[in-house]
Scaffold this motif. Structure first.
Motif: not given
Length: 433
Positions: A24-50
């Motif tokens: 989850a952390l790796a998928m939500a951290s793809y650089p390409a996703f930064s083109v279209f910021p999405n709070p859900a991806l930030n939460w997904m990355a946070a969930w994956g990290e924890v």
């Protein structure tokens, strides 16, 4: 329950959750996703990290990481870990302070074998090092001990402690924290009868179940609510193929951890939800309060099955220490034989694991000990962790323990440590009659 497949299934679940978090952390951290910021991806990355951090810590022994400390002359003192005695089930570890030659108190910390590593006492060690020469019992994870090493029950544990005391010799001060308190008391009594010259000068028992029936808790209630047969069926498993101790019967650390968490499930759930939100908002960091606590709390170790079962059967159910009927290798250990070792007990009013009344029972068992060598302390508002590692330990209990040591120590020079009030005037310090 007593199958390798069950043990390996638990490890598979843990491993899968660690992988899910990392994915989850790796998928939500793809650089390409930064083109279209999405709070859900930030939460997904946070969930994956924890999640990844949480499940990876469950199979890691934490490092001691004892920091240098500054002495009275402003010099840094580096602390080095050295193994003094190496045994299959546990080592005697010494924290040597480089460059220090001043006289110092020699202290043996007896760490619990109750699910966590001895590193649970890291802050206790750090707080004692400026004033003491510190040794500790460093117990091994049973899953890493080959079956060929044999069994390890509470009698073997007691004999390990006596051997460690003999190795350290005279002018030793022993501090037993929680689970080992009754067995350390028995080890001291054993030395009093068999090898008086190897007895410690003082014995401090902190939050230990000397007499579990004196003040019942959820822990003691569980011990009486199940039979030994039920306990063996429910709790004992055989180590799987991944570890060196394959085939050894153990009480698994992951099973213990689920019990720990279930006791305060809502609190832990809230803590992890809050941490995910902090990570998502960029407010968390590697060594924040949450990570510092849970990196240690989640690091669990397997206990030898015979140690766990004999503890429940003989300490909690039969109350062998409380009734002074404990035996080692067929020989009765008489706690009344302790006549020269000063004994102090420490309890916390809010201790929900070893409630007030359980530990102080040790003083009544020491029938051969003069009242001047007995003391007790009840820390108001302190829980189980606080009496050996929290604010209560640092601010109140540690100074009292050091004063108690000095009052019964011939080797410590006068004014080695700046004392506060005399023990007899210290808050809540009672000399037991």
């Amino acid at each position: 329950m007593r199958y390798m497949a069950t043990y390996d299934l638990m490890e598979t679940v843990r491993n899968t959750n660690q992988w899910l978090g990392a994915s989850a952390l790796a998928m939500a951290s793809y650089p390409a996703f930064s083109v279209f910021p999405n709070p859900a991806l930030n939460w997904m990355a946070a969930w994956g990290e924890v999640t990844e951090r949480t499940f990876s810590r469950m199979v890691m022994k934490p490092d001691w990481n004892i920091p240098p400390f500054v002495n009275s002359e402003g010099q840094d003192r580096i602390v080095v870990e050295e193994i003094v005695i190496e045994r299959p089930f546990g080592d005697l570890l010494h924290f040597r302070v480089q460059g220090r030659s001043a006289p110092k108190r020699k202290v043996l910390l007896v760490a619990p074998m109750s699910g966590h590593y001895a590193t649970l006492l890291r802050s206790t060690v750090i707080s004692l090092l400026p004033d003491c020469d510190v040794y500790i019992t460093d117990w091994h994870n049973a899953r890493d001990i080959p079956v060929s090493a044999g069994k390890f029950d509470i009698e073997d544990y007691t004999l390990y402690i006596t051997d460690f005391m003999r190795e350290l010799g005279k002018d030793l001060h022993v501090i037993a924290v929680c689970q080992p308190a009754p067995l350390t008391l028995a080890a001291t009594a054993l030395l009093a009868e068999e090898d008086p010259t190897a007895q410690p000068s003082t014995l401090t028992l902190i939050g230990g179940p000397i007499d579990p029936s004196a003040a019942p808790t959820e822990v003691t209630d569980f011990g009486h609510s199940v039979t030994m047969g039920q306990l063996e069926q429910m709790m004992i498993q055989r180590v799987g193929f991944k570890y060196e101790g394959v085939g050894r019967m153990v009480y698994p650390g992951l099973l213990q951890l689920s019990s720990f968490i279930s006791m305060n499930a809502e609190t832990h759930m809230t803590a992890f939800q809050d941490q995910i939100n902090r990570v998502a908002n960029g407010e968390a960091h590697e060594h924040d309060k949450h990570n510092k606590f849970y990196d240690e709390y989640l690091a669990v170790m397997d206990m030898p099955a015979e140690f766990y079962l004999s503890t429940v059967d003989r300490i909690f159910k039969a109350g062998e220490i409380a009734s002074n009927s404990f035996t080692v290798k067929g020989k009765k250990v008489d706690i009344g034989k302790i006549t020269d070792v000063a004994v102090m007990t420490v309890e916390g009013t809010k201790d929900d694991i070893s409630a007030p009344g359980q530990c102080i029972a040790a003083l009544a068992l020491c029938t051969g000990l003069d009242a001047s060598k007995k003391a007790s302390h009840l820390e108001d508002g302190a829980g189980h962790y606080g009496i050996f590692a929290g604010n209560s330990w640092r601010k109140n209990i540690r100074p009292l323990v050091l004063d108690f040591i000095d009052d019964h120590e011939n080797a410590t020079p006068p004014s080695y440590r700046k004392r506060g009030k005399p023990v007899k005037d210290a808050a809540n310090m009672n000399v037991a009659v």
